[in-house]
Design an enzyme around this catalytic site. Sequence first.
Site, PDB file in Angstrom:
ATOM      1  N   GLU A  46       0.868  -1.303  -0.001  1.00  0.00           N
ATOM      2  CA  GLU A  46      -0.148  -0.088   0.034  1.00  0.00           C
ATOM      3  C   GLU A  46       0.730   1.233  -0.020  1.00  0.00           C
ATOM      4  O   GLU A  46       1.807   1.280   0.759  1.00  0.00           O
ATOM      5  CB  GLU A  46      -0.831  -0.044   1.436  1.00  0.00           C
ATOM      6  CG  GLU A  46      -1.909   1.063   1.443  1.00  0.00           C
ATOM      7  CD  GLU A  46      -2.702   0.933   2.530  1.00  0.00           C
ATOM      8  OE1 GLU A  46      -3.595   1.731   2.812  1.00  0.00           O
ATOM      9  OE2 GLU A  46      -2.281   0.029   3.520  1.00  0.00           O
ATOM     10  N   LYS A 115      -9.262   2.861  -2.214  1.00  0.00           N
ATOM     11  CA  LYS A 115      -9.493   1.975  -1.014  1.00  0.00           C
ATOM     12  C   LYS A 115     -11.138   2.429  -0.483  1.00  0.00           C
ATOM     13  O   LYS A 115     -11.396   3.662  -0.368  1.00  0.00           O
ATOM     14  CB  LYS A 115      -8.433   2.493   0.263  1.00  0.00           C
ATOM     15  CG  LYS A 115      -8.735   1.589   1.388  1.00  0.00           C
ATOM     16  CD  LYS A 115      -7.235   2.198   2.317  1.00  0.00           C
ATOM     17  CE  LYS A 115      -7.054   1.118   3.513  1.00  0.00           C
ATOM     18  NZ  LYS A 115      -6.060   1.374   4.102  1.00  0.00           N
ATOM     19  N   CYS A 170      -5.568  -3.321   2.187  1.00  0.00           N
ATOM     20  CA  CYS A 170      -5.397  -3.244   3.661  1.00  0.00           C
ATOM     21  C   CYS A 170      -6.717  -3.463   4.299  1.00  0.00           C
ATOM     22  O   CYS A 170      -7.225  -4.593   4.391  1.00  0.00           O
ATOM     23  CB  CYS A 170      -4.570  -2.222   4.087  1.00  0.00           C
ATOM     24  SG  CYS A 170      -3.834  -2.363   5.628  1.00  0.00           S
TER      25      CYS A 170
END
Length: 636
Positions: A46, A115, A170
């Site tokens: 990330e 994200k 994540c």
Amino acid sequence: MKDGFVRCASATVDIKVADTDYNTSNIIKAIEDAAQNDIKLIVFPELCITGYTCGDLFLQKILIDSAKDSLIKIAKATENVDITAVVGLPYVAEQTLYNCAAVVNGGHIKGLVPKLNIPNYAEFYEVRHFTTGKNEVTYVNINGEEVPFGANILFKTDACEDFVLAVEICEDLWTAMPPSVNHALAGATIIANISASNEVIAKDEYREMLVKSQSAKLYCGYIYSDAGYGESTTDLVFAGDNMIAENGTILARSKRFNNECVYTELDLERLVGERKKSNTYNIVGSEKYVSVKLDMNIGDTKITRYVDKQPFVPSDDKKREKRSEEILSIQSLGLKKRLDHTHAKTAVVGVSGGLDSTLALLVTVRAFDSLNIDRKNIIAVTMPCFGTTDRTYNNAVNFANSLGVTLKEVNIKAAVNQHFADIEHDPNVYDVTYENSQARERTQILMDVANKSGGLVIGTGDMSELALGWATYNGDHMSMYGVNAGVPKTLIRYLVDYEAKRTNNDILKKTLQDILDTPVSPELLPPKDGKISQKTEHIVGPYELHDFFLYHLMRFGSKPSKILRLAEVAFDGIYDREVILEWLKVFYRRFFAQQFKRSCLPDGPKVGSVALSPRGDWRMPSDASYQIWAKELETL
């Protein structure tokens, strides 16, 4: 990508926080190295282009612009190599900053995935900088090209129809409803997760559990790439805990606290095969996704992943012991219910001194003990004939006596000779009639003894024999309850060994150990010099090969060429290609020809993910042609 294998990598490179040139250089080098190693898909952590721990520097325009320029350079680096890379960076779209994963391939930026779940608790404060992404796909212009932007993107390739890549980032994995669920339901077979998960005590165990669980329930490959050394350690430490999982199994994992690139092959055909078998897994919502085509070549993917030569047997001793106890419990509980339901007074087991009848009697004893019925109500019948050796006979007698069951001996030589006379068969002709007459005489005796004593005949045949049809029709093929029907031959040995190690009875332990050392044989032909002359594996082939073939045929629907390829890897140094292929041909021929024996199997408990019950896992017509399988086998 031959046979659905795709070589993947999860890489953590050294970075410097906010030094995009340094980071980009290391990312490009890792991509070039991976391409040289025949990697088709590589996943980085990330925000790896800038570093995850930039803090308020993410609000600096120069850093954001530099990250975008770096992405263009990284995409350009894939122009002449057959690889797809997933990298993380901050990206501004419509005056809003997003934490994104970029997929690059063939010199182009193929898509940007934002994200969706932005953490803002404990040590995380991403909401300070980033906005929650959206599922819906729009387009952004990067370096003159329109690039899809949104979470609902599936990356596909004509080189492999089963290759469908989607991305989450994540925290997305740690939520109650990860985006990967919808991605997989829309058809994604590979989930890439670019992550920056810091280390605290035992977090690695939970992280592993999440990755394994997600890959298992979604029947997917899951590539997890974690931030590592180079991130700021002002408050946190990142360890580069990279993992590649497939259907609940970790195939490759890095050593933490040491930036590494780990790689393996994902078996996409296998994953799709699992999905096809599960009718509760339905592709839904794909119309909400945008498909993006990747330029990839097929090529021959070298298999470096571990291929277990005994897929039915756990390699770890503790797991094997646990599995053994569980299987014995399933078998004995199944028999217990049948005995209780039928109000059977006895159980009749034919004991030969071989592995199968040994396991069947051990299971019967467990069932009787749990019902608090005297073991003397178990009638163990030994029926010596032309092929019986002193070794197996003595083992059968000692085994039964050491368990405290009732032993009954019926020598069947005279009865079989009378039968030969009745049907005018020359007893000096050792053909199938000679062999099967003995097996059927034994079954007749067992059935009649059971009738006489008000009991049930307990079947001894195992799943491997059923797969090959290595059983006499209406002979040892038949019983009133087949306790071993779901247990393959390679596993039976370990179950008997488990019971041998558990017992405190020295005679029983010694007898079981000798039974384990005895060659597998039906003992239907006369011995030579007092020793077994008829060894099953010399006739039908090694059971470890046949069990391997059976597992991959039944579990994943693999075609012959792929099974051969996997077997070559699993049995490297044990059997050469010609030997494996010879027995693979025997396996397919017998498997198809002998289905009629499986179509009328007696009841018996399923113990594993592979089973041959005609009422359960395997419903195949007895007269199905195996021509297309044979045709492929002839090309190998």
